[in-house]
Design an enzyme around this catalytic site. Structure first.
Site, short mmCIF file in Angstrom:
data_model
loop_
_atom_site.label_atom_id
_atom_site.label_comp_id
_atom_site.label_asym_id
_atom_site.label_seq_id
_atom_site.Cartn_x
_atom_site.Cartn_y
_atom_site.Cartn_z
N CYS A 163 90.08 -11.39 14.51
CA CYS A 163 89.19 -12.59 14.24
C CYS A 163 88.24 -12.97 15.45
O CYS A 163 87.40 -13.64 15.27
CB CYS A 163 90.07 -13.94 13.75
SG CYS A 163 90.94 -13.48 12.58
N HIS A 206 85.27 -19.59 14.70
CA HIS A 206 85.99 -18.75 13.65
C HIS A 206 86.87 -19.64 12.76
O HIS A 206 87.09 -20.76 12.94
CB HIS A 206 87.04 -18.00 14.34
CG HIS A 206 87.96 -17.12 13.27
ND1 HIS A 206 87.39 -16.27 12.39
CD2 HIS A 206 89.43 -17.17 13.21
CE1 HIS A 206 88.34 -16.00 11.63
NE2 HIS A 206 89.59 -16.53 12.30
N ASN A 223 89.26 -17.09 5.37
CA ASN A 223 89.30 -16.49 6.49
C ASN A 223 88.63 -14.91 6.28
O ASN A 223 89.41 -14.21 5.77
CB ASN A 223 90.41 -16.63 7.15
CG ASN A 223 90.66 -15.82 8.56
OD1 ASN A 223 89.53 -15.09 9.15
ND2 ASN A 223 91.50 -15.87 9.29
O1 UT7 Z 1 92.57 -16.02 11.79
C1 UT7 Z 1 93.58 -15.35 12.19
C2 UT7 Z 1 94.42 -16.41 12.70
N1 UT7 Z 1 95.43 -16.89 11.62
C3 UT7 Z 1 95.34 -18.37 11.64
O2 UT7 Z 1 94.92 -18.88 12.57
C4 UT7 Z 1 96.32 -18.96 10.70
C5 UT7 Z 1 97.19 -19.86 11.39
N2 UT7 Z 1 98.29 -20.71 10.61
C6 UT7 Z 1 97.87 -21.40 9.51
O3 UT7 Z 1 96.79 -21.70 9.01
C7 UT7 Z 1 99.02 -22.16 8.92
O4 UT7 Z 1 100.31 -21.99 9.76
C8 UT7 Z 1 99.20 -21.67 7.45
C9 UT7 Z 1 98.23 -22.43 6.60
C10 UT7 Z 1 99.26 -20.31 7.29
C11 UT7 Z 1 100.52 -22.55 7.00
O5 UT7 Z 1 100.55 -23.86 6.99
P1 UT7 Z 1 101.51 -24.91 7.75
O6 UT7 Z 1 100.97 -26.15 7.71
O7 UT7 Z 1 101.90 -24.11 9.01
O8 UT7 Z 1 102.76 -24.34 6.66
P2 UT7 Z 1 104.30 -23.97 7.15
O9 UT7 Z 1 104.18 -22.43 7.35
O10 UT7 Z 1 104.80 -24.77 7.99
O11 UT7 Z 1 104.86 -24.27 5.55
C12 UT7 Z 1 105.20 -25.65 5.00
C13 UT7 Z 1 105.69 -25.46 3.83
C14 UT7 Z 1 106.92 -24.24 3.61
O12 UT7 Z 1 107.78 -24.87 2.57
P3 UT7 Z 1 109.18 -25.49 3.35
O13 UT7 Z 1 109.92 -24.44 4.09
O14 UT7 Z 1 108.82 -26.60 3.95
O15 UT7 Z 1 109.84 -25.76 1.98
C15 UT7 Z 1 106.10 -23.27 3.15
O16 UT7 Z 1 107.03 -22.27 2.46
O17 UT7 Z 1 104.80 -24.99 2.87
C16 UT7 Z 1 105.07 -23.76 2.12
N3 UT7 Z 1 103.99 -22.75 1.97
C17 UT7 Z 1 103.24 -23.14 0.94
N4 UT7 Z 1 103.35 -24.07 -0.31
C18 UT7 Z 1 102.48 -23.84 -1.29
C19 UT7 Z 1 103.64 -22.00 2.62
N5 UT7 Z 1 102.40 -21.30 2.06
C20 UT7 Z 1 102.20 -22.29 0.99
C21 UT7 Z 1 101.49 -22.00 -0.21
N6 UT7 Z 1 101.40 -22.97 -1.07
N7 UT7 Z 1 100.39 -21.06 -0.08
#
Ligand code: UT7
Length: 332
Positions: free
Chosen positions: A113, A257, A287
């Site tokens: 990125c 980004h 992204n």
């Molecule tokens: O450019 C390259 C660099 N990449 C990034 O900068 C990405 C950085 N990370 C992120 O943007 C975020 O961490 C994500 C968008 C990937 C995830 O968001 P989050 O707020 O960190 O969610 P999380 O991983 O803490 O997950 C929270 C909950 C989980 O469920 P439980 O365990 O609380 O029941 C996940 O399983 O949300 C669930 N979850 C989803 N639910 C619905 C994860 N992905 C999804 C989804 N739809 N697509």
């Protein structure tokens, strides 16, 4: 060192739209979750058979046309990508041939990125050194080719797209304050495991088992990357401004980004920048990895948010980890 300016910009995104409702049919997710957690509504997906060089060539042609340049005018082509058409030859070679850029050398640059910013600074130094007059920097990624559309943690995030900028020396009659000011970069390999495509390289060549284990797709620990990105996006911007004797008050536009709307707004908040000085277009493209910064710049220009003389701060954090920020005074 000669002063260097960005003199043209071209972008390309595929026609096909994949929106959040389409994703609801593929994985256990929903529009509200994606919007609230990422800010993304839709992303563009390349047709089967389309590869990164195809996106790159379209973006390059637009940039050349904007500046009325012929492909032969280019001295170098840098393609920043993590989704090359193949491991080798480089996508830069494929683009050079397709454009007919017969006087250009070039190479691919892998910084995920942060790729486009690393490309911009490399190009700025080639032009600044006086050895190159026109360098084309392309950020292009076809992320859909390495995304696992059964993994809801990653498939909602990424899209395909490309952008290209032409770098040249400032002309004698240009305001000499315009153009490239400074770049600050940092890599931190200790974060390498949190965002990667594990197989397909020399460590883990393709086998039936790597395919079956889905190791040729993006694997990400989202929370780890998120925390790191929020901290480093702010720090790299702060440090770059500080070492140039500037403050956020001087910044006309932050073009970051586009990985997650929350990362961008947290960065802006910590810097003390209100939303009318920050470009966000993640809602429409997701992204696109190396494509995000030129795509966001294009949108800022089209919305008349960027004018000659404006102080632009670009910033990115990505896989590696890679971190970078650069300061430019917009030159057209
Ligand atoms: O450019 C390259 C660099 N990449 C990034 O900068 C990405 C950085 N990370 C992120 O943007 C975020 O961490 C994500 C968008 C990937 C995830 O968001 P989050 O707020 O960190 O969610 P999380 O991983 O803490 O997950 C929270 C909950 C989980 O469920 P439980 O365990 O609380 O029941 C996940 O399983 O949300 C669930 N979850 C989803 N639910 C619905 C994860 N992905 C999804 C989804 N739809 N697509």
């Amino acid at each position: 060192m000669r002063k260097v300016k960005i003199s043209a910009l071209g972008c390309y995104t595929p026609q096909r739209v994949l929106n959040n409702f389409d994703l609801e049919k593929l994985v256990d997710t929903n529009n509200q979750w994606i919007l609230e957690r990422t800010g993304i509504s839709e992303r563009r997906i390349a047709d089967p058979g389309t590869a990164t060089s195809d996106l790159a060539v379209e973006a390059a042609k637009q940039a050349l046309a904007q500046r009325k340049l012929a492909p032969e005018d280019l001295d170098a082509i840098l393609v920043c990508t993590v989704t090359p058409d193949m491991l080798f030859p480089s996508t830069a070679c494929l683009v050079q041939k397709r454009l007919g850029a017969t006087h250009a050398w070039g190479f691919d640059l892998v910084a995920a990125c942060s790729g486009f910013l690393y490309g911009l600074t490399t190009g700025a130094h080639l032009v600044g050194a006086g050895t190159h007059d026109r360098v084309l920097i392309i950020g292009a990624d076809t992320m859909s080719r390495i995304i696992d559309y059964t993994d809801r943690g990653t498939c909602v995030l990424f899209g395909d797209g490309a952008g290209a900028m032409v770098l040249e020396p400032l002309a004698e009659n240009d305001d000499q304050r315009l153009g490239f000011i400074d770049f600050l970069g940092e890599i931190d390999g200790s974060g390498g495991d949190y965002l990667k495509m594990p197989a397909g390289g020399s460590r883990m060549p393709a086998t039936a088992e790597t395919v079956q284990k889905r190791l040729h797709f993006v694997h990400q620990d989202g929370q780890q990357v998120f925390r790191y990105a929020v901290r480093k996006m702010y720090e790299v911007c702060r440090d770059l401004l500080q070492r140039n004797g500037l403050s956020t008050r001087d910044v006309s536009l932050l073009i970051p980004h586009q990985a997650n709307r929350r990362i961008i707004t947290a960065t802006a908040e910590r810097l003390g920048l209100d939303c009318n000085r920050v470009v966000i277009n993640i809602d429409r493209f997701g992204n696109t990895t190396a494509g995000t910064i030129p795509l966001a710049t294009r949108d800022a220009i089209e919305a008349r948010r960027l004018s000659k003389g404006d102080l632009v701060l670009f910033a990115a954090v990505g896989a590696g980890y890679t971190v970078g920020a650069s300061l430019w005074r917009w030159a057209y």
